[in-house]
Design an enzyme around this catalytic site. Sequence first.
Site, short mmCIF file in Angstrom:
data_model
loop_
_atom_site.label_atom_id
_atom_site.label_comp_id
_atom_site.label_asym_id
_atom_site.label_seq_id
_atom_site.Cartn_x
_atom_site.Cartn_y
_atom_site.Cartn_z
CE1 TYR A 30 0.13 1.90 4.33
CE2 TYR A 30 1.04 -0.31 4.43
CZ TYR A 30 0.88 0.94 4.99
OH TYR A 30 1.46 1.25 6.18
NE ARG A 49 6.63 5.15 0.82
CZ ARG A 49 6.27 5.88 1.88
NH1 ARG A 49 7.13 6.10 2.85
NH2 ARG A 49 5.06 6.40 1.96
NE ARG A 97 -5.29 -20.17 3.62
CZ ARG A 97 -4.17 -20.77 4.03
NH1 ARG A 97 -3.80 -21.92 3.49
NH2 ARG A 97 -3.42 -20.22 4.98
CG HIS A 99 1.46 -20.82 1.77
ND1 HIS A 99 0.41 -21.61 2.18
CD2 HIS A 99 1.90 -20.17 2.88
CE1 HIS A 99 0.22 -21.46 3.47
NE2 HIS A 99 1.11 -20.58 3.93
CD GLU A 176 10.11 1.91 10.53
OE1 GLU A 176 9.96 2.85 9.75
OE2 GLU A 176 9.91 0.73 10.20
CG LEU A 200 8.05 2.77 4.92
CD1 LEU A 200 7.95 1.61 3.95
CD2 LEU A 200 6.68 3.26 5.31
#
Length: 287
Positions: A30, A49, A97, A99, A176, A200
């Site tokens: 996101y 980013r 589903r 992996h 952070e 980040l």
Amino acid sequence: MIYLNGTFMPIEEARISVLDRGFIFGDGVYEVIPAYSRTPFRLPEHLRRLQHSLDGIRLENPHTNSEWSELLEQIIARNSSDDQYLYLHVTRGVARRDHAFPKGVAPTVFIMSNPLLPPPAELLATGATAITAVDNRWLRCDIKGISLLPNVLLRQMAIDAGALETVLIRDGFMTEGSASNIFVVKKGLLLAPPKNNLMLPGITYDVVLELAEEHGIPHEVRAISEQEVRAADELLLTSSTKEVMPITRLDGRQVGGGVPGTMFALFYRLYQDYKDKVMRRGAVHTP
């Protein structure tokens, strides 16, 4: 109004499959982008980013930068606030589903907007309270992934303690905050932790360092020990939505004099001036 997989719609009408890999695995990334006066702030840096995060999870970018820009412009136009924060979310899509990565599956793309409100004046005047905790997250914190459960738990520790943020310590060094970047000020020197896989790479973090360079403010980017954090004259918190904010209490003890310091006042003013300049806004704000 939001955007979901090619369609603009009211958020109440948005639906995704329970088999979306974002829901099942947290398999997605996101980005959060502030927009001032209906213009996204440092959009190229945010999209860079985003690309780094997508590369980190081996997911092809579903849009070019110009397509992202057009989608964001439309979202901004379809929502009422002049200042907004844009949430952009990409998952690996809907599949049985398993992996292993599915083949031939279109990613899920979701964008929404919320009003962007400035930090409360009272909080800027008195400073925020924070706690510290061991950074127990994974080793790819440079990826802005939607699997945020460790950050959620660490941030909730702060909320439970009546604080705003949790400052994270790994192996004796600060990384952070649970939802922010943290700067240390000691004897007029601004200290920033280095960009690596343990934090980040913040867009506001970059702006602060650019402003320090431009205005000749002494600064260093290096590993910062827990002892240096606790002995700081000032602590500064930065993020896209909180901008630049002072931390004046850490683990129940005063930071420096226990009030926002001169370095915070300087960077708050410089950040607001920079923001007004690049967004072509006339007003200049002071804390």
